[in-house]
Write an enzyme that holds these catalytic residues in place. Structure first.
Site, short mmCIF file in Angstrom:
data_model
loop_
_atom_site.label_atom_id
_atom_site.label_comp_id
_atom_site.label_asym_id
_atom_site.label_seq_id
_atom_site.Cartn_x
_atom_site.Cartn_y
_atom_site.Cartn_z
N GLY A 152 0.83 -1.21 0.00
CA GLY A 152 0.00 0.00 0.00
C GLY A 152 0.86 1.26 0.00
N GLY A 202 -0.20 5.16 -0.83
CA GLY A 202 -1.23 5.87 -0.08
C GLY A 202 -0.70 7.03 0.73
N TYR A 241 -14.48 -1.30 9.26
CA TYR A 241 -13.05 -0.92 9.38
C TYR A 241 -12.56 -1.18 10.81
CZ TYR A 241 -9.04 2.39 9.44
OH TYR A 241 -7.81 3.00 9.57
N LYS A 289 -9.80 -3.77 12.35
CA LYS A 289 -8.64 -3.33 13.13
C LYS A 289 -8.51 -4.14 14.42
CE LYS A 289 -6.82 -0.47 10.35
NZ LYS A 289 -5.58 -0.89 9.67
P1 NAD Z 1 -4.50 5.00 2.02
O1 NAD Z 1 -5.90 4.65 1.70
O2 NAD Z 1 -4.03 6.36 1.77
O3 NAD Z 1 -3.51 3.99 1.30
C1 NAD Z 1 -3.77 2.61 1.20
C2 NAD Z 1 -3.06 2.10 -0.03
O4 NAD Z 1 -3.39 0.70 -0.16
C3 NAD Z 1 -3.49 2.78 -1.32
O5 NAD Z 1 -2.36 3.20 -2.04
C4 NAD Z 1 -4.26 1.70 -2.09
O6 NAD Z 1 -4.10 1.80 -3.49
C5 NAD Z 1 -3.59 0.44 -1.56
N1 NAD Z 1 -4.38 -0.76 -1.71
C6 NAD Z 1 -5.73 -0.89 -1.69
N2 NAD Z 1 -6.08 -2.17 -1.91
C7 NAD Z 1 -4.93 -2.86 -2.07
C8 NAD Z 1 -4.63 -4.22 -2.32
N3 NAD Z 1 -5.59 -5.13 -2.50
N4 NAD Z 1 -3.33 -4.59 -2.40
C9 NAD Z 1 -2.33 -3.68 -2.26
N5 NAD Z 1 -2.56 -2.37 -2.04
C10 NAD Z 1 -3.84 -1.97 -1.93
O7 NAD Z 1 -4.28 4.61 3.56
P2 NAD Z 1 -3.23 5.21 4.60
O8 NAD Z 1 -3.84 6.39 5.21
O9 NAD Z 1 -1.90 5.31 3.99
O10 NAD Z 1 -3.27 4.05 5.71
C11 NAD Z 1 -2.33 3.02 5.78
C12 NAD Z 1 -2.62 2.20 7.03
O11 NAD Z 1 -2.63 3.05 8.16
C13 NAD Z 1 -3.99 1.51 6.99
O12 NAD Z 1 -3.90 0.27 7.66
C14 NAD Z 1 -4.86 2.44 7.81
O13 NAD Z 1 -5.93 1.75 8.41
C15 NAD Z 1 -3.87 2.91 8.85
N6 NAD Z 1 -4.28 4.16 9.46
C16 NAD Z 1 -4.30 5.33 8.74
C17 NAD Z 1 -4.72 6.50 9.35
C18 NAD Z 1 -4.77 7.81 8.59
O14 NAD Z 1 -5.31 8.81 9.13
N7 NAD Z 1 -4.21 7.89 7.37
C19 NAD Z 1 -5.13 6.48 10.68
C20 NAD Z 1 -5.16 5.27 11.37
C21 NAD Z 1 -4.69 4.12 10.76
C1 AKB Z 2 -10.09 7.00 9.15
O1 AKB Z 2 -10.65 8.08 9.43
O2 AKB Z 2 -10.67 6.01 8.69
C2 AKB Z 2 -8.61 6.91 9.45
C3 AKB Z 2 -8.39 6.35 10.81
C4 AKB Z 2 -8.45 7.24 11.98
O3 AKB Z 2 -8.19 5.18 10.95
N1 AKB Z 2 -8.02 8.19 9.26
#
Ligand code: NAD
Ligand code: AKB
Length: 318
Positions: free
Chosen positions: A8, A11, A142, A146
């Protein structure tokens, strides 16, 4: 961490983590992957990149084996708001993707880092100073993924001795890649709209308080936890971490210190509003502070100043 595979990687987190890992560990020691190519120029062109779907366990094994990977950072996921629109796909990506990474790690000895989230909590969780160990009954698919992911990582660590690690991230604020469809995305969009239009219409109510963090702190959390002495980790797969606890009104007031004419209005989206209301107001992160010296560098004011500065440069706004 010597040879790292990131899933991923295109992202919100992966874009910046890939660049930081390439700089820290060497360009040839970082294998960036994403479900498809053609979505992120820097991730794909500034080092090694492969298309890889986390639902394909054989492909993960092939890349981990051929590149002698010792650390898998699993960022491939669907987030809270998009997940409610397609729960089946979310389960496939978030759960089977994680399961595949853990199976490969079991066979190869790699470490697995996977982020959890404040979404792992629900309405029956204590809202203030949310403890590290407490009630976890989330009401989104979601959040369910988690909690299940945290438990799956615990299981692989205890049963197969896989070195699993993770944090419960709050909402993340950043300027390089756009957020991927979460409930906390307003905290990024507000900055773009403030600079472009001096106004933002928020889909959450003014009083909804949630934990947030600026991306540089989120990235340093990954590297610090992965480099930490495993013997000192009391909650290795789901450390609460936070940097600030804020409402949309707090964020707007902070922006107004730099852009006095900025105006915030509201047009509530009931789905994201309900999700946000079910999450904690403020996490207790003392275990992370004690076990691996977690300490964020950015509070609300420092984050606002840097976001506005960086976005002005990015958008070419004087
Ligand atoms: P994002 O949605 O920006 O990026 C996720 C990436 O995964 C994307 O590039 C997407 O193309 C890719 N993806 C989707 N399906 C896929 C698949 N089948 N195989 C491979 N890649 C795939 O998410 P993010 O914000 O970078 O989050 C990354 C992790 O951090 C996640 O587990 C998310 O739950 C966690 N997280 C993020 C936040 C936040 O605020 N960004 C907060 C809490 C937790
Ligand atoms: C969302 O809002 O889904 C994420 C998270 C807090 O996990 N940014």
């Amino acid at each position: 961490m010597k040879r790292i595979l990131i899933t991923g990687a295109s992202g919100q987190i992966g874009t910046e983590l890939t660049a930081l890992c390439r700089k820290t560990y060497g360009v040839d020691n970082v294998i960036a992957t994403n479900v498809k190519a053609g979505i992120n120029e820097s991730v794909e062109n500034d080092g090694i990149f492969y298309s890889m779907d986390v639902r394909d366990g054989n492909r993960i094994y092939e890349l981990v084996n051929s590149h002698q990977i010792d650390t898998i950072i699993n960022l491939a996921a669907l987030l809270s708001a998009v997940g409610e629109k397609n729960p089946e796909l979310l389960w496939e990506v978030n759960m089977h993707g994680l399961y595949n990474c853990l199976e490969v790690a079991k066979d190869t000895g790699a470490m697995v880092f996977t982020p959890s989230s404040i979404a792992a909590f629900g309405p029956s969780t204590p809202k203030m100073q949310t403890p590290q160990v407490t009630i976890q009954r989330p009401e989104t698919i979601y959040g369910v993924s988690k909690v299940a992911g945290e438990l799956l990582c615990d299981y692989y660590h205890k049963k197969f001795n896989v070195d699993t690690r993770g944090v419960r991230y709050p909402g993340l604020v950043s300027y390089k890649a756009m957020p991927g469809g979460g409930t906390t995305d307003y905290a990024v969009m507000i900055f773009y709209e403030a600079l472009k239009h001096n106004a933002y219409t928020c889909y959450l109510s003014s009083d909804i308080k949630m934990d947030m963090m600026y991306m540089p702190d989120a990235l340093s959390a990954i590297l610090s936890l992965c480099e930490a002495d495993g013997g000192k980790l009391r909650h290795r797969n789901a450390y609460n971490i936070t940097a600030m606890s804020i409402t949309p009104d707090d964020l707007a007031a902070s922006i107004q210190k730099h852009l006095p004419d900025f105006r915030l209005s509201y047009d509530i989206d009931p789905i994201r509003e309900a999700i946000a209301r079910s999450w904690p107001d403020q996490l207790d992160d003392h275990f992370a502070r004690e076990d691996w010296h977690w300490a964020p560098s950015y509070d609300l004011e420092a984050m606002t100043e840097d976001m506005l500065h960086q976005l002005r440069l990015k958008l070419g706004i004087a």
